[in-house]
Scaffold this active site. Structure first.
Site, short mmCIF file in Angstrom:
data_model
loop_
_atom_site.label_atom_id
_atom_site.label_comp_id
_atom_site.label_asym_id
_atom_site.label_seq_id
_atom_site.Cartn_x
_atom_site.Cartn_y
_atom_site.Cartn_z
N PHE A 163 -5.75 -6.36 3.88
CA PHE A 163 -5.38 -4.95 3.82
C PHE A 163 -5.00 -4.54 2.40
O PHE A 163 -5.42 -3.48 1.92
CB PHE A 163 -4.18 -4.69 4.74
CG PHE A 163 -4.46 -4.85 6.20
CD1 PHE A 163 -5.70 -4.52 6.74
CD2 PHE A 163 -3.48 -5.34 7.05
CE1 PHE A 163 -5.94 -4.67 8.09
CE2 PHE A 163 -3.72 -5.49 8.40
CZ PHE A 163 -4.95 -5.16 8.92
N GLU A 164 -4.18 -5.35 1.77
CA GLU A 164 -3.65 -4.96 0.46
C GLU A 164 -4.70 -5.06 -0.63
O GLU A 164 -4.71 -4.28 -1.57
CB GLU A 164 -2.44 -5.84 0.10
CG GLU A 164 -1.26 -5.68 1.05
CD GLU A 164 -0.65 -4.30 0.99
OE1 GLU A 164 -0.78 -3.62 -0.04
OE2 GLU A 164 -0.04 -3.88 1.99
N GLY A 165 -5.63 -6.05 -0.50
CA GLY A 165 -6.64 -6.23 -1.53
C GLY A 165 -6.07 -6.97 -2.72
O GLY A 165 -4.91 -6.79 -3.10
N ILE A 215 -2.88 -9.48 6.05
CA ILE A 215 -2.25 -8.53 5.13
C ILE A 215 -2.91 -8.61 3.76
O ILE A 215 -3.07 -7.58 3.07
CB ILE A 215 -0.73 -8.80 5.06
CG1 ILE A 215 -0.10 -8.52 6.42
CG2 ILE A 215 -0.07 -7.94 3.98
CD1 ILE A 215 1.36 -8.91 6.53
N THR A 225 0.83 -1.20 0.00
CA THR A 225 0.00 0.00 0.00
C THR A 225 0.86 1.24 0.00
O THR A 225 1.71 1.40 0.86
CB THR A 225 -0.91 0.02 1.23
OG1 THR A 225 -1.71 -1.16 1.23
CG2 THR A 225 -1.82 1.23 1.22
#
Length: 581
Positions: A107-109, A104, A2
């Site tokens: 979060f990152e997608g 994670i 990100t």
């Protein structure tokens, strides 16, 4: 990974009947940037907006649906509850768990298709769960491949946590710290590490909430991420860990008026106005004291800010605010420093005969406030004024004419110097008793060799990897196609050659000259010297010099996607050189 970048402080967001919300597209937005800002994956955002036929084209005024939790509250840990923490142990004994990997990933997608960087509109391209290495436009990937890439990418972050954490932790705490490191970089959260390594686990957990800014603004996606990482980390020392150390008393606030002068290192989330308020100085004075900052709305973590002194005078090594009727020579006399030293400490002053009320002048160290003249510096640069002669400059600075000529091989005719020309003045007392040095044959003193040997260790390394590895004090947020100054100053810092960091070529040049580095021609450039090239737009280190045939080493845009990699180069575009005093 990100990217933490500047965004607008105003976000047009409206609640919907379900758990989603709508966002009105602003000028400069991209779909990937909106996804990143609200902590959702690009794929989820596309699925929630089937009306968008081309995800690469959205327009100001379009309304975009933000699915699910979009940073408005605290999300639950992966799986709905915090997993078992396990036993405590040294950080060196842990590797990230599958639960940490899945967190994670959330979060990152996930993105099946490569997408451009929101800030540049191009490189570095990202795919999968934030993977950037070697990604090309149009590339696609499966979820299984994406997870393998992520596990590889997390290697440097795990190594950084193992290196930086010196107290016992458990598996959940390790996973939370790896996630934080992967997002901010190996050196991106010094305050949290300080508390944790001091045994203050609860204080470390609270610090997660400090790292939610980008470009001086709070990013909802980071608020959500930090909350989940903090929940996983917990507030208690793991079983077997020492009792938390007592919290030290806070340092006293600076005296009103900023009378101390000095410098301040920017922390995540800082703004120039906030620093001014906390330090008790006006924003105008702080801006005037920092002419190296090109855009006062953009300052960056670990950037060094000069703090102006309070009142009208400054202590030794401080600053002075120009008053009506002041002259540079008068300021030098009143602070007990030579005019030459004062000029050398203020390279931002292009014409020493023109200074203005309100302008902030840096006073070099050693000032006592008395009228006694200070010793002349070992060496410095002097800008030629109307009426100057080379012999007159030599006499005023206590050096022989022969020594001054030898220090300025670029002057072909000593009887002709021009107003505005920069003359290098050697150390006071220099004479003409010995012949000048010949061309450098690719060798240098110990410090220059140390710089070059250190830089060579990273040949072939991509900036995207190196800046996050923690092996050099590089700043991880800097775009991977703009890392030349980031790399050069990090190498010089680690080699002990300088005490500052910069990501701007112009700032590197001005700060080096303020610290006594001076210009030399190509024939006299030594390994470890700094080369400013490409008409001031690029910086590298001198790797070798064979009779004026200079080879450089630096972070260059040599990858196919336009990002940088450490390699050799050659000077071009009006190249010039700076050598240490």
């Amino acid at each position: 990974m990100t990217a933490v970048s500047a965004v607008r402080s105003t976000q047009t967001l409206a609640a919907s009947g379900d758990n989603s919300a709508t966002y009105t597209v602003q000028h400069g937005d991209s779909l990937s940037g909106i996804a990143q800002r609200f902590g959702v994956s690009l794929a989820a955002l596309e699925a929630a907006n089937p009306q968008i036929s081309n995800p690469d084209r959205i327009y100001p005024g379009d309304r975009v649906t933000i699915p699910g939790d979009h940073g408005g509250g605290t999300p639950a840990p992966v799986g709905g509850s915090t997993p078992p923490a396990g036993n405590a142990g040294p950080a060196s004994g842990f590797s990230i768990s599958q639960n940490g990997v899945k967190m994670i990933e959330g979060f990152e997608g996930y993105s099946e298709k490569a997408y451009p960087d929101p800030g540049t509109g191009g490189a570095p391209w990202t795919i999968g769960y934030g993977h950037t290495g070697g990604v090309q436009p149009g590339q696609t990937i499966t979820r299984a491949q994406a997870e393998e890439y992520l596990k590889q990418d997390l290697g440097w972050a795990q190594d950084a946590v193992r290196k930086n954490v010196h107290v016992p932790i458990n598996q959940n705490q390790f996973d939370a710290l790896v996630s934080l490191t992967y997002n901010l970089g190996a050196n991106g959260y010094p305050g949290l590490l300080s508390k944790l390594n001091g045994g203050d686990y609860a204080g470390a957990q609270q610090m997660f909430g400090q790292y939610v800014h980008g470009g001086g603004h709070v990013l909802p996606g980071l608020v959500s991420r930090r909350a989940q990482e903090a929940a996983l980390f917990g507030s208690s020392a793991p079983a077997g860990a020492p009792a938390p150390a007592p919290t030290p008393a806070p340092a006293p606030a600076p005296a009103p008026g900023g009378a101390h002068g000095g410098s301040y290192t920017v922390q995540p989330g800082d703004t120039l106005s906030g620093i001014a308020q906390r330090q008790g100085v006006s924003l105008q004075a702080l801006e005037a004291a920092n002419p190296q900052i090109g855009n006062f709305n953009h300052i960056y973590p670990r950037q060094v800010i000069h703090l102006p002194g309070g009142g009208g005078s400054a202590p030794a090594g401080g600053s002075y605010t120009v008053r009506s009727g002041d002259s540079l020579s008068g300021i030098a006399t009143s602070h007990g420093v030579s005019l030459a030293a004062l000029e050398a400490a203020n390279p931002q002053i292009s014409n020493p005969n023109r200074i203005y009320p309100g302008q902030v002048i840096h006073i070099p160290g050693g000032s006592s406030g008395s009228a006694a003249p200070a010793p002349k510096p070992a060496s410095h640069d002097y800008t030629v004024r109307s009426g100057d002669t080379l012999s007159g400059i030599a006499a005023r600075n206590g050096v022989s004419l022969a020594a001054l000529e030898r220090a300025n091989p670029q002057i072909s005719n000593p009887n002709r110097i021009s107003v505005g020309q920069v003359i290098h003045v050697p150390g006071a007392g220099s004479t003409g008793g010995s012949t000048g040095p010949g061309p450098v044959q690719g060798s240098s003193g110990a410090s220059g060799s140390k710089v070059v040997d250190l830089a060579k260790q990273f040949l072939g390394r991509n900036a995207s990897d190196l800046k996050r590895s923690g092996q050099l004090p590089m700043e991880s947020w800097v775009p991977s196609d703009l890392c030349c100054a980031n790399f050069v100053t990090a190498v010089l810092q680690k080699a002990g050659a300088i005490n500052f960091h910069s990501n701007q070529v112009s700032e590197v040049a001005s700060k080096l000259q303020a610290q006594g580095w001076h210009k030399v021609d190509a024939a006299h450039a030594k390994p470890g010297d700094v080369c400013i090239l490409n008409n001031g737009g690029h910086v590298e280190l001198v790797a070798s010099n064979n009779g004026g045939n200079v080879q450089l080493i630096g972070s260059n845009n040599s990858n196919a996607d336009g990002t940088q990699k450490v390699g050799y180069g050659h000077p071009y575009g009006g190249a010039w050189y700076l050598t240490p005093p």
